[in-house]
Design an enzyme around this catalytic site. Sequence first.
Site, PDB file in Angstrom:
ATOM      1  N   PRO A 186      73.410 114.552  10.171  1.00  0.00           N
ATOM      2  CA  PRO A 186      74.612 114.542  11.018  1.00  0.00           C
ATOM      3  C   PRO A 186      74.387 115.295  12.315  1.00  0.00           C
ATOM      4  O   PRO A 186      73.871 116.417  12.317  1.00  0.00           O
ATOM      5  CB  PRO A 186      75.657 115.227  10.130  1.00  0.00           C
ATOM      6  CG  PRO A 186      75.231 114.865   8.745  1.00  0.00           C
ATOM      7  CD  PRO A 186      73.719 114.889   8.780  1.00  0.00           C
ATOM      8  N   CYS A 187      74.780 114.665  13.410  1.00  0.00           N
ATOM      9  CA  CYS A 187      74.356 115.146  14.729  1.00  0.00           C
ATOM     10  C   CYS A 187      75.401 115.979  15.457  1.00  0.00           C
ATOM     11  O   CYS A 187      75.202 116.345  16.601  1.00  0.00           O
ATOM     12  CB  CYS A 187      73.983 113.940  15.600  1.00  0.00           C
ATOM     13  SG  CYS A 187      75.345 112.760  15.827  1.00  0.00           S
ATOM     14  N   GLN A 188      76.530 116.304  14.798  1.00  0.00           N
ATOM     15  CA  GLN A 188      77.582 117.015  15.520  1.00  0.00           C
ATOM     16  C   GLN A 188      77.118 118.284  16.230  1.00  0.00           C
ATOM     17  O   GLN A 188      77.538 118.551  17.357  1.00  0.00           O
ATOM     18  CB  GLN A 188      78.744 117.359  14.558  1.00  0.00           C
ATOM     19  CG  GLN A 188      79.539 116.163  14.109  1.00  0.00           C
ATOM     20  CD  GLN A 188      78.999 115.575  12.816  1.00  0.00           C
ATOM     21  OE1 GLN A 188      77.824 115.720  12.509  1.00  0.00           O
ATOM     22  NE2 GLN A 188      79.859 114.909  12.067  1.00  0.00           N
TER      23      GLN A 188
END
Length: 361
Positions: free
Chosen positions: A89-91
């Site tokens: 997940p790139c948040q």
Amino acid sequence: MKITSNPYNPIPTIEVIDLFCGIGGLSYGMKSKGFDILAGYDLDSTCRYAYETNNRAKFIYKDIKTVSADEINALYSKDAIRVLAGCAPCQPFSSYAFKNKKKDPNKYDLLYEFGRLVKETLPDIVTMENVAQILAFKDKPVLSDFVNLLKSCNYHVWVKAVYCPNYGIPQTRRRLVLLASRLGEIELIPPTHKPNEYKTVEDAIGDLPELEAGEADPNDPLHRAKALSPKNINRIRHTPYGGSWKDWPKRLQLRCHQTDNGRSFGSVYGRMVWEKPAPTMTTQCTGLGNGRFGHPTQDRAISVREAALIQTFPKTYKFFADEEYVAITKASRYIGNAVPPKLGEIIAESIRIHVSEITKK
């Protein structure tokens, strides 16, 4: 491993386990190139239906921090080429995160957990896709730590930011792609499209039936657009082709747009144009006020189907068991979080060529 070939099967079977799989965009692209998708891991249990239905592979609902090397290794066959794929997940690394002070520190650990599994399982090939901003991320050297770990495990590593229109994806998405192999040098295939050959918004969605805001196509439940308030209907009607909120009369503008900071967001409430690629599909890509997600000529934001096609999901891709009751917000999150299947195909083709070349030696 020693790779052997035979006249009936020029390269060995290539098997893939997909970490952080979501609804399966990466897996689907790799499956389309003939890879055997064994399983996908994710902590969003609602992705199970789409992942398993489209990829004919097992969805495993599990926190990566609790996944063991023995569990991963037990899924692979003895003589196959083993690929471990992942899009953590790139948040923490996104453009938004650079402006947002309240970042989730636990998200940083996911790439390190991916690295742990690589070190413990030593798959033949590793691939990762993430936001390009991770290249410039200053808070923690997560990418360089991951690359150094790979190199310490005798992987040849290729990593670069990739401009998606160069590979036939009709959106200006820029993503980091990493390929690593213990078999030899590996790299992504050269671009398949020149600028005058880029796939456009018209190529992707130009043949879909017209819709009103809040309407759904009776023949395609995913071709559904969010309803708009009367004021936002008025705003989109005052937005010319390729324009944005900057083209509205002052009475329609939001207060935040009149501040110095607000003026910098020139694409908000904007319309796409037919003859260019679309902007990057995000988890809010079906909302008019969340970017340049207005339809080029119709007075609405793009539909779920249009977002999926721009993200290169085929019309045959099943997102829900019952698509008559499409949750637009959930569908948009699935689509925006996904790896474009076309990019999965490009990654798979790069791996296939690499394995083929190693086989010939």
